[in-house]
Design an enzyme around this catalytic site. Sequence first.
Site, PDB file in Angstrom:
ATOM      1  N   HIS A 120     -24.749 -34.528 -10.154  1.00  0.00           N
ATOM      2  CA  HIS A 120     -23.556 -33.826 -10.645  1.00  0.00           C
ATOM      3  C   HIS A 120     -23.912 -33.289 -12.036  1.00  0.00           C
ATOM      4  CE1 HIS A 120     -19.465 -33.566 -12.370  1.00  0.00           C
ATOM      5  NE2 HIS A 120     -19.021 -33.532 -11.129  1.00  0.00           N
ATOM      6  N   ASP A 197     -25.248 -43.438 -11.636  1.00  0.00           N
ATOM      7  CA  ASP A 197     -23.964 -42.739 -11.562  1.00  0.00           C
ATOM      8  C   ASP A 197     -23.298 -43.171 -10.252  1.00  0.00           C
ATOM      9  OD1 ASP A 197     -21.879 -41.046 -11.034  1.00  0.00           O
ATOM     10  OD2 ASP A 197     -22.980 -39.191 -11.402  1.00  0.00           O
ATOM     11  N   GLN A 200     -19.218 -41.702  -7.033  1.00  0.00           N
ATOM     12  CA  GLN A 200     -18.823 -41.489  -5.627  1.00  0.00           C
ATOM     13  C   GLN A 200     -18.984 -42.734  -4.774  1.00  0.00           C
ATOM     14  OE1 GLN A 200     -17.290 -38.939  -4.315  1.00  0.00           O
ATOM     15  NE2 GLN A 200     -17.434 -37.591  -6.090  1.00  0.00           N
ATOM     16  N   LYS A 223     -11.207 -41.779  -9.087  1.00  0.00           N
ATOM     17  CA  LYS A 223     -11.762 -41.585  -7.737  1.00  0.00           C
ATOM     18  C   LYS A 223     -11.606 -42.847  -6.886  1.00  0.00           C
ATOM     19  CE  LYS A 223     -15.306 -38.350  -9.355  1.00  0.00           C
ATOM     20  NZ  LYS A 223     -14.863 -37.020  -8.939  1.00  0.00           N
ATOM     21  N   CYS A 362     -19.890 -28.821  -8.877  1.00  0.00           N
ATOM     22  CA  CYS A 362     -20.607 -29.248 -10.104  1.00  0.00           C
ATOM     23  C   CYS A 362     -22.014 -29.721  -9.771  1.00  0.00           C
ATOM     24  CB  CYS A 362     -19.835 -30.347 -10.833  1.00  0.00           C
ATOM     25  SG  CYS A 362     -18.269 -29.825 -11.464  1.00  0.00           S
TER      26      CYS A 362
HETATM   27  C1  LIG Z   1     -21.299 -38.003  -8.623  1.00  0.00           C
HETATM   28  C2  LIG Z   1     -20.382 -37.683  -9.746  1.00  0.00           C
HETATM   29  N1  LIG Z   1     -20.749 -37.976 -11.000  1.00  0.00           N
HETATM   30  C3  LIG Z   1     -19.954 -37.718 -12.039  1.00  0.00           C
HETATM   31  C4  LIG Z   1     -18.734 -37.139 -11.867  1.00  0.00           C
HETATM   32  C5  LIG Z   1     -17.878 -36.865 -13.077  1.00  0.00           C
HETATM   33  O1  LIG Z   1     -16.745 -37.650 -13.038  1.00  0.00           O
HETATM   34  P1  LIG Z   1     -15.557 -37.423 -14.079  1.00  0.00           P
HETATM   35  O2  LIG Z   1     -15.191 -35.979 -13.973  1.00  0.00           O
HETATM   36  O3  LIG Z   1     -14.483 -38.328 -13.601  1.00  0.00           O
HETATM   37  O4  LIG Z   1     -16.073 -37.783 -15.420  1.00  0.00           O
HETATM   38  C6  LIG Z   1     -18.306 -36.781 -10.595  1.00  0.00           C
HETATM   39  C7  LIG Z   1     -17.015 -36.115 -10.383  1.00  0.00           C
HETATM   40  O5  LIG Z   1     -16.796 -35.423  -9.422  1.00  0.00           O
HETATM   41  C8  LIG Z   1     -19.155 -37.074  -9.496  1.00  0.00           C
HETATM   42  O6  LIG Z   1     -18.815 -36.755  -8.245  1.00  0.00           O
END
Ligand SMILES: Cc1ncc(COP(=O)(O)O)c(C=O)c1O
Length: 406
Positions: A120, A197, A200, A223, A362
């Site tokens: 992401h 990370d 998800q 999420k 993203c």
């Molecule tokens: C895999 C992953 N990492 C990071 C993020 C960023 O999360 P946040 O926007 O809640 O900070 C997302 C959000 O869609 C994501 O899917």
Amino acid sequence: MSKFDIDKVRSDFPIFNDKTLVYLDSAATSQKPMQVIDAVSNFYSNYNANVHRGIYELSMKATEAYHSARQKVAEFINASDWRSIVFTGGTTESINLVAYSWARKNLNKGDEILITEMEHHSNIVPWQLVAEETGALLKYIPINTDGTLDLSNIDELINDRTKLVSIIHQSNVFGTINPIKNIINRAKVVNALTFIDAAQSIPHSRIDVQDLDCDFLAFSGHKMLGPTGIGVLYGKTELLDSMAPFMGGGDMINSVTMSESTWNDIPYKFEAGTPNIAQAIGLGAAIDYLNEVGLTNIHDYVKHLLKIALKKFQTIDGLTVYGHQVGENSSVISFNLEGVHPHDLAQFLDQDGVAVRAGHHCAQPIMDKLGVSSTIRASFYLYNTIEEIDKLCNSLTNTAKFFRGL
Ligand SMILES: Cc1ncc(COP(=O)(O)O)c(C=O)c1O
């Protein structure tokens, strides 16, 4: 599926009082059960006060609830010490915290940061900024077009110059679950730090930070049925202890004079200013809810939905699914429908009450790899049903017919 009562689950989510809504965008943000909404509302209605500051009952009650939420998070990911849990605004902030407080202080020219082409943007851009400032080199584990990581050169990619390996656990585009434990073990051979990370993966699977033995792990409350504006950075205590503060302000200090300041203990050192108290309490309620339904039940149910959706997709002419051919996948399907732009398709689906995401999610490097500018993404969670998959498929079939003039 016997232990999982979908009707009961759905009745917990007030948004589904609207029977026409088919919500298939939980990878962007999940819906919230009444239990979470009530916990937030109860805080504001009955014991709203700032934390760590007041020597009065209301403030002590708020402080206790805030601390209890932190302990719930620690237990949820099996952290051995609640001081490992830093509350942030979300995954993005958690990654930036480490980029500022660890990477900028510890990386030099010639050092290497390793991420993947599957990340992401929030796990790409902070490291690009670090690389620019420190002279460190940002390298990528490539991906295959089947949505898996190409680990064939991992022994060269993780080498003596590698100082940090930061990896997405579950892809928000393909749903691929990456073999993070193997990668963490390989990083340990060269003493590189590891960052996972888990944005998800955590809504769908049990994460055990002691078993993974990662140095850092990040996720977002919104999420996983919790409120927006709250996230978590898990870090090993000795590492967090050694790191400089991220932001300066109230609560993160021990003492302040006109000439200098000293820092509070972890995790408070990283929580400058009034924290997101209600949101943290809401996250604690979300964790209670997930524990009550059972993460294994949720995982199995969503897997069942995914299998049905993939099978039904095969019957739709011109529909291409990205990933899902090999390895382990979960909760997310990205696809395109021949002859229909993803944004048009999302609008047509919306007219039928079906909410999906269209765009690059993203993750533009993935789109480049796939040779597309965007995809449609349907993502599933514990409240979705087989009937909703049918509605999605009917809407897709009708839209395809419309665009093909049939
Ligand atoms: C895999 C992953 N990492 C990071 C993020 C960023 O999360 P946040 O926007 O809640 O900070 C997302 C959000 O869609 C994501 O899917």
